[in-house]
Design a protein around this motif. Structure first.
Motif, mmCIF file in Angstrom:
data_model
loop_
_atom_site.group_PDB
_atom_site.id
_atom_site.type_symbol
_atom_site.label_atom_id
_atom_site.label_comp_id
_atom_site.label_asym_id
_atom_site.label_seq_id
_atom_site.Cartn_x
_atom_site.Cartn_y
_atom_site.Cartn_z
ATOM 1 N N LEU A 1 -16.240 -3.062 36.395
ATOM 2 C CA LEU A 1 -15.631 -1.927 35.705
ATOM 3 C C LEU A 1 -16.687 -0.897 35.329
ATOM 4 O O LEU A 1 -17.711 -1.232 34.716
ATOM 5 N N ILE A 2 -16.436 0.333 35.660
ATOM 6 C CA ILE A 2 -17.356 1.421 35.329
ATOM 7 C C ILE A 2 -17.177 1.808 33.864
ATOM 8 O O ILE A 2 -16.070 2.087 33.411
ATOM 9 N N GLY A 3 -18.254 1.812 33.124
ATOM 10 C CA GLY A 3 -18.229 2.293 31.753
ATOM 11 C C GLY A 3 -17.709 1.310 30.725
ATOM 12 O O GLY A 3 -17.566 1.658 29.550
ATOM 13 N N SER A 4 -17.449 0.058 31.118
ATOM 14 C CA SER A 4 -16.950 -0.910 30.148
ATOM 15 C C SER A 4 -18.061 -1.333 29.188
ATOM 16 O O SER A 4 -19.208 -1.563 29.593
ATOM 17 N N LYS A 5 -17.710 -1.430 27.904
ATOM 18 C CA LYS A 5 -18.640 -1.925 26.893
ATOM 19 C C LYS A 5 -18.448 -3.414 26.649
ATOM 20 O O LYS A 5 -19.161 -4.007 25.835
ATOM 21 N N ALA A 6 -17.486 -4.003 27.334
ATOM 22 C CA ALA A 6 -17.234 -5.437 27.202
ATOM 23 C C ALA A 6 -17.815 -6.151 28.418
ATOM 24 O O ALA A 6 -17.105 -6.553 29.335
ATOM 25 N N THR A 7 -19.120 -6.272 28.441
ATOM 26 C CA THR A 7 -19.791 -6.896 29.574
ATOM 27 C C THR A 7 -20.749 -7.985 29.094
ATOM 28 O O THR A 7 -21.219 -7.964 27.954
ATOM 29 N N ALA A 8 -21.028 -8.920 29.999
ATOM 30 C CA ALA A 8 -21.956 -10.003 29.689
ATOM 31 C C ALA A 8 -22.789 -10.303 30.932
ATOM 32 O O ALA A 8 -23.006 -11.454 31.293
ATOM 33 N N ASN A 9 -23.249 -9.243 31.569
ATOM 34 C CA ASN A 9 -24.022 -9.393 32.812
ATOM 35 C C ASN A 9 -25.509 -9.155 32.588
ATOM 36 O O ASN A 9 -26.223 -8.717 33.482
ATOM 37 N N ASN A 10 -25.954 -9.429 31.372
ATOM 38 C CA ASN A 10 -27.368 -9.256 31.029
ATOM 39 C C ASN A 10 -27.882 -10.518 30.338
ATOM 40 O O ASN A 10 -27.102 -11.276 29.750
#
Length: 370
Positions: free
Chosen positions: A53-62
């Motif tokens: 998803l572009i621009g999502s703040k709900a990420t856990a890819n770090n």
């Protein structure tokens, strides 16, 4: 004439051999396929949807997400390793971990029809029952409504591959794991809409019923819902409440469980062949949070990875303060459990009694043949 008779005998013999061979060999396409698992909902089940998803703040890819996953890889799971989706799929013997996200599978359209037969994960961190849940806080999430549309696409492709009868059998015997409601309650708590708590919960249940009936219309029959945990005791909420649990939010989570159980009973009575199991995640998580030693945990009030009070302000990052003994923590980040806590809870949902999941557990649900 003798030569002609000899050729005829050879031809007959060949036909017998071919007939026997064909009787013993069944093409893979005609074998009965194992029923898959389809997963919908939020970050407790998301295994990488939001990476796309572009621009999502709900990420856990770090980092430090995924630090205990094979090769310490951040996969998009909101966990230090595996999550609920992985453990439920593994404990029920569907696969070693969750099937891939829909948005990952469509990157390989050449194998899409084959890959979806093993199941699909549609869950997106931040989503909820309502279509707009998560948008204000996280900008871009895949709503449950959109997830259902994706599932409709999958149903069409399965029907195209297997034919209507076989596809219908596969879809109806699949297991549908759903985790929704937490973000709806978080949004209500965050943004304080001008509506009373009981009225909000009534609207939430009505919206939940509509979504479940759409899935039923598409062929789903076996529904396993995780239930909403004790949200008011998450590190994020504690960090804003002087370290204490927010019991108003907890009361709403508990009330939502009770109303959902009634809703599922009523739906199963009105819709032939519908079966369900509802995890009492509120009770399960509250016991572990209040008495962590019962589950072999030591820390239940603070996150393992985060910043600020209770490490509950901001998501886990490589610059965050990371705990060393992650297996002793209930929470990995401000909202989500460690992989050890997810495994612990999943065991109760899969094989527990009616104190933690009712009216049947997920194993019994999965074994029902529709």
């Amino acid at each position: 004439m003798a030569k002609q008779q000899h050729n005829i005998i050879n031809l007959v013999f060949l036909c017998i051999i071919v007939t026997l061979f064909c009787a013993c060999w069944v093409p893979a396409a005609t074998e009965e396929l194992a029923a898959p698992v389809f997963l919908f909902g939020d970050s407790l089940l998301d295994v990488g949807t939001n990476n796309y998803l572009i621009g999502s703040k709900a990420t856990a890819n770090n980092p430090y997400y995924g630090i205990d996953y094979p090769n310490s890889t951040p996969t998009g799971r909101f966990s230090n390793g595996r999550n609920f989706a992985d453990y439920i799929a593994s404990l029920l013997n569907y696969s070693d971990e969750s099937p891939p996200p829909f948005l990952a599978l469509i990157q390989d359209m050449g194998n899409f029809n084959r890959n979806i037969l093993g199941g699909v994960n549609f869950a997106s961190g931040g989503s909820g029952v309502f279509d707009r849940t998560g948008c204000q806080a996280f900008t871009n999430v895949v709503s449950w409504k959109q997830q259902i549309r994706q599932f409709e696409t999958v149903c069409g492709n399965i029907t195209q591959s297997l034919g209507e009868i076989k596809a219908g059998k596969l879809i109806s015997n699949a297991l549908y794991i759903i985790s929704v409601g937490s973000n709806d309650l978080f949004d209500y708590h965050r943004f304080s809409p001008p509506i009373s708590g009981p009225h909000f919960l009534a609207n939430l249940n009505n919206a939940l019923a509509i979504k479940l009936k759409i899935l039923y219309t598409l062929g789903a029959r076996k529904f396993g819902l995780l239930g909403v945990p004790a949200l008011g005791c998450s590190p994020a909420i504690r960090s804003m409440n002087g370290g204490a649990c927010n019991e108003t939010l907890n009361s709403m989570a508990e009330a939502f469980h009770d109303s959902t159980l009634t809703l599922l009973h009523n739906l199963s009575q009105a819709n032939p062949g519908m079966h369900y199991a509802l995890g009492n995640s509120y009770k399960l998580t509250r016991v572990i949070i209040d008495h962590p030693a019962l589950g072999g945990f030591k820390v239940a009030s603070n996150a393992c990875c985060g910043q600020g009070p209770n490490k509950g302000q901001g998501k886990c990052m490589e610059t965050s303060n990371l705990c060393k003994n992650r297996d002793s923590y209930v929470f990995f980040d401000l909202f989500h459990p460690t992989q050890t806590a997810s495994n612990y809870a999943a065991i109760f949902l899969v094989s527990g009694g009616n104190q933690t999941v009712s009216p049947i557990n997920f194993t019994t649900l999965a074994n029902i043949h529709v």
